[in-house]
Scaffold this active site. Sequence first.
Site, PDB file in Angstrom:
ATOM      1  N   SER A 216      29.624  53.050  27.248  1.00 43.58           N
ATOM      2  CA  SER A 216      28.684  53.309  28.335  1.00 43.58           C
ATOM      3  C   SER A 216      27.523  52.313  28.273  1.00 43.58           C
ATOM      4  CB  SER A 216      28.207  54.764  28.268  1.00 43.58           C
ATOM      5  OG  SER A 216      27.489  55.121  29.429  1.00 43.58           O
ATOM      6  N   ASP A 375      33.648  57.029  31.846  1.00 42.24           N
ATOM      7  CA  ASP A 375      32.724  56.841  30.731  1.00 42.24           C
ATOM      8  C   ASP A 375      33.428  56.993  29.383  1.00 42.24           C
ATOM      9  OD1 ASP A 375      30.599  56.869  28.924  1.00 42.24           O
ATOM     10  OD2 ASP A 375      29.250  57.737  30.417  1.00 42.24           O
TER      11      ASP A 375
END
Length: 749
Positions: A216, A375
């Site tokens: 991320s 993610d």
Amino acid sequence: MSNTLPVTEFLLSKYYELSNTPATDSSSLFKWLYHKTLSRKQLLISDLSSQKKHAISYDQWNDIASRLDDLTGLSEWKTIDESSLYNYKLLQDLTIRMRHLRTTHDYHRLLYLIRTKWVRNLGNMNNVNLYRHSHTGTKQIIHDYLEESQAVLTALIHQSNMNDHYLLGILQQTRRNIGRTALVLSGGSTFGLFHIGVLAALFESDLMPKVISGSSAGAIVASIFCVHTTQEIPSLLTNVLNMEFNIFNDDNSKSPNENLLIKISRFCQNGTWFNNQPLINTMLSFLGNLTFREAYNKTGKILNITVSPASIYEQPKLLNNLTAPNVLIWSAVCASCSLPGVFPSTPLFEKDPHTGKIKEWGATNLHLSNMKFMDGSVDNDMPISRLSEMFNVDHIIACQVNIHVFPLLKFSNTCVGGEIEKEITARFRNQVTKIFKFFSDETIHFLDILKELEFHPYLMTKLKHLFLQQYSGNVTILPDLSMVGQFHEVLKNPSQLFLLHQTTLGARATWPKISMIQNNCGQEFALDKAITFLKEKIIISSSIKNPLQFYQPRFSEQIKSLSIMDADLPGVDLEESSSNSLSIIKSPNKTAAPGRFPLQPLPSPSSTFNKRKMDMLSPSPSPSTSPQRSKSSFTQQGTRQKANSLSFAIGASSLRLKKSPLKVPSRPQFKKRSSYYNQNMSAEMRKNRKKSGTISSYDVQTNSEDFPIPAIENGSFDNTLFNPSRFPMDAMSAATNDNFMNNSDIFQN
């Protein structure tokens, strides 16, 4: 402020300049009255503690911490070796033995000691509890052991007269035994800018691992860092203020209320709060169309990015130069940042290495086509197990800034070290850890029940992964709890002041961990430097003095120019059959010297070996006498016997030696073929090689009986085939009709 200052000092000074915050605490009436009640020693300790909190460089911070240890008597604790936290007797004994062998120049015994005794956590010397009793550093015997280890390596590579190949092989095996260190950067949205300060502090201290992973927001920082060389890093960090992290799209021409309505409308339609196009444009401006393989070839850093598949049936993936060499880094970063509900899931894109065309990753594979990712922090925020499997990583430096994780880790007893801690605080941490473990197990059990009842199984699986992950490492760098108060900045584009503030927090959180990282990774990094030095030395000396020897006398290879020729062979041409462009090198046409014959074809081994052996007694046919025959005709012939040539591979290029169309005398007959080349007599082959005498410097093994270790890092490889002195002259000519050089692994390494 000049950017000639160290990176962290420049950034922290810039932060104080922009925030109008003094570098030291301002005086106040309350502080003046408090100081009146203190003794001179206590007043000095208080002032040093205040200066330590506002230090702008690691050197300044470490100097203040050392003075505090002297004033508080903690330096005396470092000089006392006895402790139940580690095996101090083992470290004392090994340090004394290494120092004795080094001073007496007994390098063979010293090398044996290194190979058998060096491990990362020798005697539990990496125990985090050893770093809770002083402001900086730990027991002096640990520092002495690591300093002696570096002195030993310096003596081996500079003062010993050992064979460089032999020494390199031992050190490479020792490094594999110790393992690698990886830096793992977590997600955390704009809190991920905290990682910039961590990277700056590690880079200045020369403690930057080669393997770096990010998820991320950590993937953004890790990718930008890994696409720049070591020489470019200082200018990159000092110019961080000029970077525009336009991640979250807001129309500045509209009011905040209008932007809020747009986001609500998008969320109702698509299920996401933001559009990911600004994120894609920002990553393209930072990274371009570099792939994982291109970034590794440019910088030597191993970038890893974690992505989670949007499907419940797929496993999280770790993308790097091995698993996804042609994947574009910007697409991997965007996929790793696609937090559900915030950004839409995106596919991965790759670049064709031949045409440069960009297409969706796995577009030719039905299983991967139209596959989207989200993610990486959802399923695998810190891919510790995968890094261990792929890169021999056994030591993790973790930087955790996830808003739902780091406040809990601050109370965990596994993330201590670098700060003085009282006994009551340690007991409190232990109780908090047990309570959290209990509630975590109960939550996982509850989620399993809901999944079995088929209550949103996809959501339950993702939530379960949040509790099952490991969020800490051997050394864990955490921000201060005060950063929780900036939660409202998580989903906003960072301002310049916010960026500098996060960088300052990251650098200051790293400084207390520097001594831990130095001690945990000291031998590993020292071995890396020694191995690099030996490799450079071997390459330079080999290219100048000892070119690679082939099985015929005076037949050498010039690696740089790829010029392969024998001056005594009449008319040998070098021709390339691959796509790479190489110049055609021709040796002067000479008349064959008496007793010397041109290179003969090497047929593949078959059951008709004895028949070919008898055929060799008859005169060999002369080559084509047509001088107009083009070079392309040689490359189109199907077999080696028909082409009358020798083909072999060097790296990615396939080179072909062909005979010139000159008339040469036929091969003379000989009575007996050497038994060395009989493929069915391996026992006699070993016997003949053992009787052959001394071993040349090209051999992998040396005459030492203590360490018969190959010097090739990625697999053993007998290099004695390149030494012409190992074979009699009558066997030289016989070798041309044998599959002697037809081994695919000869040029592999």
